[in-house]
Design a protein around this motif. Structure first.
Motif, short mmCIF file in Angstrom:
data_model
loop_
_atom_site.label_atom_id
_atom_site.label_comp_id
_atom_site.label_asym_id
_atom_site.label_seq_id
_atom_site.Cartn_x
_atom_site.Cartn_y
_atom_site.Cartn_z
N TYR A 66 5.18 -3.90 -11.03
CA TYR A 66 4.19 -2.81 -11.03
C TYR A 66 4.92 -1.48 -11.17
O TYR A 66 6.10 -1.35 -10.83
N THR A 67 4.22 -0.49 -11.68
CA THR A 67 4.77 0.87 -11.74
C THR A 67 4.27 1.67 -10.56
O THR A 67 3.18 1.43 -10.03
N TYR A 68 5.07 2.64 -10.15
CA TYR A 68 4.62 3.65 -9.20
C TYR A 68 5.21 4.98 -9.62
O TYR A 68 6.44 5.14 -9.63
N GLY A 69 4.35 5.91 -10.01
CA GLY A 69 4.79 7.21 -10.49
C GLY A 69 4.04 7.67 -11.72
O GLY A 69 4.18 8.82 -12.14
N MET A 70 3.24 6.80 -12.31
CA MET A 70 2.51 7.17 -13.52
C MET A 70 1.40 8.18 -13.25
O MET A 70 1.04 8.97 -14.12
N ARG A 71 0.86 8.16 -12.03
CA ARG A 71 -0.29 9.03 -11.75
C ARG A 71 0.06 10.51 -11.79
O ARG A 71 -0.79 11.35 -12.07
N LYS A 72 1.33 10.84 -11.53
CA LYS A 72 1.69 12.25 -11.61
C LYS A 72 1.68 12.75 -13.06
O LYS A 72 1.68 13.96 -13.31
N PHE A 73 1.68 11.83 -14.01
CA PHE A 73 1.56 12.19 -15.43
C PHE A 73 0.11 12.07 -15.91
O PHE A 73 -0.16 12.18 -17.11
N GLY A 74 -0.82 11.83 -14.99
CA GLY A 74 -2.22 11.70 -15.35
C GLY A 74 -2.55 10.35 -15.96
O GLY A 74 -3.57 10.22 -16.64
N LYS A 75 -1.71 9.35 -15.72
CA LYS A 75 -1.92 8.00 -16.27
C LYS A 75 -2.17 7.01 -15.14
O LYS A 75 -1.78 7.24 -14.00
N GLU A 76 -2.81 5.90 -15.48
CA GLU A 76 -3.00 4.84 -14.50
C GLU A 76 -1.68 4.09 -14.28
O GLU A 76 -0.87 3.95 -15.19
N GLU A 77 -1.50 3.62 -13.04
CA GLU A 77 -0.39 2.71 -12.79
C GLU A 77 -0.64 1.41 -13.54
O GLU A 77 -1.79 1.08 -13.87
N ILE A 78 0.43 0.66 -13.81
CA ILE A 78 0.34 -0.55 -14.62
C ILE A 78 0.93 -1.72 -13.84
O ILE A 78 1.96 -1.57 -13.15
N GLU A 79 0.31 -2.88 -13.96
CA GLU A 79 0.83 -4.10 -13.38
C GLU A 79 0.86 -5.19 -14.44
O GLU A 79 -0.07 -5.32 -15.22
N VAL A 80 1.96 -5.92 -14.46
CA VAL A 80 2.11 -7.05 -15.40
C VAL A 80 2.53 -8.27 -14.59
O VAL A 80 3.56 -8.24 -13.90
N TYR A 81 1.73 -9.32 -14.66
CA TYR A 81 2.00 -10.55 -13.91
C TYR A 81 2.03 -11.74 -14.84
O TYR A 81 1.33 -11.77 -15.86
N ALA A 82 2.83 -12.72 -14.48
CA ALA A 82 2.92 -13.94 -15.28
C ALA A 82 3.49 -15.04 -14.41
O ALA A 82 4.23 -14.79 -13.45
N ASN A 103 0.83 -1.19 0.00
CA ASN A 103 0.00 0.00 0.00
C ASN A 103 0.87 1.24 0.00
O ASN A 103 1.76 1.39 0.81
N LYS A 104 0.57 2.14 -0.93
CA LYS A 104 1.34 3.37 -1.02
C LYS A 104 0.37 4.51 -1.25
O LYS A 104 -0.66 4.36 -1.89
N GLU A 105 0.73 5.68 -0.76
CA GLU A 105 -0.14 6.82 -0.94
C GLU A 105 -0.14 7.25 -2.40
O GLU A 105 0.84 7.13 -3.11
N GLU A 106 -1.29 7.76 -2.83
CA GLU A 106 -1.43 8.15 -4.22
C GLU A 106 -0.74 9.49 -4.46
O GLU A 106 -0.80 10.39 -3.63
N ASN A 107 -0.07 9.60 -5.58
CA ASN A 107 0.56 10.87 -5.91
C ASN A 107 -0.32 11.63 -6.89
O ASN A 107 -0.99 11.08 -7.73
N SER A 108 -0.34 12.97 -6.75
CA SER A 108 -1.27 13.80 -7.51
C SER A 108 -0.73 14.08 -8.90
O SER A 108 0.48 14.19 -9.11
N THR A 109 -1.65 14.23 -9.84
CA THR A 109 -1.27 14.56 -11.21
C THR A 109 -0.51 15.89 -11.24
O THR A 109 -0.95 16.88 -10.67
N GLY A 110 0.63 15.89 -11.91
CA GLY A 110 1.40 17.11 -12.07
C GLY A 110 2.22 17.52 -10.86
O GLY A 110 2.84 18.58 -10.86
N SER A 111 2.25 16.69 -9.82
CA SER A 111 2.97 17.02 -8.60
C SER A 111 4.33 16.33 -8.57
O SER A 111 4.40 15.11 -8.56
N PHE A 112 5.40 17.11 -8.58
CA PHE A 112 6.76 16.58 -8.53
C PHE A 112 7.42 17.03 -7.24
O PHE A 112 7.75 18.21 -7.06
N ILE A 113 7.61 16.08 -6.33
CA ILE A 113 8.17 16.37 -5.01
C ILE A 113 9.20 15.29 -4.67
O ILE A 113 8.94 14.10 -4.86
#
Length: 252
Positions: free
Chosen positions: A175-191, A2-12
Motif C-alpha cells: 500500500y502507499t502512504y503519502g499520496m494524499r498530500k499530492f491530492g491523490k488517492e492512496e493505492i493498494e495492490v494485492y495478489a 490505521n494511520k491519520e490522514e495527511n492533508s493535501t499540500g501539507s509537507f511536515i
C-alpha cells in the motif's frame, strides 16, 4: 494499519536528534552548497522562517522527544532498516520542518521539503526522519534526495511515499502512504502467490506515472504499461489504511 490522514499540500517532517542542539549556520551553508538555496541567518528562538517564492519554509528546534512512542510505532514498519525502533527510541529532541503555501506547485513544495531535510541530515546529531507515518534512515533519505542533484526533474518518490507491506491469510500486498498530500488517492495492490518486491516495483512505477504526469486515476478505469495491458481500477474502503483507496489489479 490505521494511520491519520495527511492533508493535501501539507509537507511536515520531524528530524530526530540525539541531543537538543542544532547548528543553524551549518544548515544555511549546507542548503547553499547542496542545492543553491539561500536561507536567512536572522533566526530567533531556534526557529528559521523564510519565504521562497510562493512557499513558506519553517524549521523549529523542539527540545523534547516526540511523545507516546509514536515514532517507535511507525519505525517498526520499516522493513528496510533493522535498527529503526532502537535508534528512534534514543532521540532526545527533533527539528520540526514544514513547507507551506496554498498557491505553490505541490511538486515544487515537495522538492524544497526534501532538499532542506536532506541538508538537515548532514548535522552530526541527526538520527532519523519521521514523516507521513514512516521513519527513514538518514543515509537512505539523503541518497534518494541526491537524484535531484543529478537531474532536477527526477522525483524523489521514495522520500515522499511510503510503500508498506500488508498480509492477510489469503493474500499479501503493498500500500502507499503519502499520496494524499499530492491530492491523490492512496493505492493498494494485492495478489496471492506474488513476490512482494515485484508488487512494490510495479506500484512504484504507477506512482511515478501519476505524480510525474499529474494523473488522477478514477474508479472503473483501467491502466496499463503497454497497448494490450488493461488493469482494472477500483475505489473502495481501504484494507491497510483509513478511508478509501484505489485497488489496482496486479498483472499475473
Amino acid at each position: 494499519m490505521n494511520k491519520e490522514e495527511n492533508s493535501t499540500g501539507s509537507f511536515i517532517a520531524f528530524v530526530l536528534l540525539s541531543d537538543t542542539q542544532w547548528d543553524i549556520n551549518q544548515l544555511i551553508t549546507d542548503c547553499k552548497t547542496d542545492w543553491n538555496i539561500e536561507l536567512p541567518n536572522d533566526s530567533q528562538d531556534n526557529t528559521l522562517y523564510t519565504k521562497i517564492g510562493d512557499m513558506t519554509l519553517v524549521i523549529s528546534l523542539m527540545p523534547i522527544p516526540i511523545p507516546n512512542e509514536e515514532v517507535e510505532y511507525h519505525a517498526a514498519t520499516n522493513y528496510m532498516w533493522e535498527d529503526a525502533v532502537e535508534v528512534s527510541k534514543s532521540h532526545k529532541a527533533h527539528l520540526l520542518v514544514s513547507v507551506l503555501g496554498k498557491d505553490a506547485n505541490v511538486l515544487d513544495k515537495g522538492k524544497l521539503f526534501t532538499k532542506v531535510i536532506s541538508s538537515c541530515l548532514k548535522q552530526e546529531n541527526t538520527i532519523a526522519v519521521y514523516t507521513d507515518g514512516a521513519v527513514f534512515q538518514p543515509q537512505f533519505y539523503r541518497e534518494v534526495a541526491s537524484i535531484m542533484q543529478q537531474d532536477e526533474n527526477t522525483l524523489p518518490i521514495l522520500n515522499w511515499v511510503w510503500f508498506g507491506i500488508y498480509h492477510t491469510d489469503e493474500f499479501a500486498g503493498i500500500y502507499t502512504y503519502g499520496m494524499r498530500k499530492f491530492g491523490k488517492e492512496e493505492i493498494e495492490v494485492y495478489a496471492s502467490n506474488a513476490d512482494l518486491i515485484e508488487i512494490r516495483n510495479f506500484l512504484l512505477d504507477v506512482v511515478a506515472y501519476i505524480l510525474d504526469a499529474n494523473i488522477t486515476l478514477q474508479d472503473g478505469e483501467t491502466i496499463g504499461f503497454s497497448a494490450e495491458q488493461k488493469l482494472s481500477i477500483t475505489l473502495s474502503d481501504a484494507i491497510a489504511l483509513d478511508g478509501k483507496s484505489l485497488k489496482i489489479q496486479y498483472p499475473q
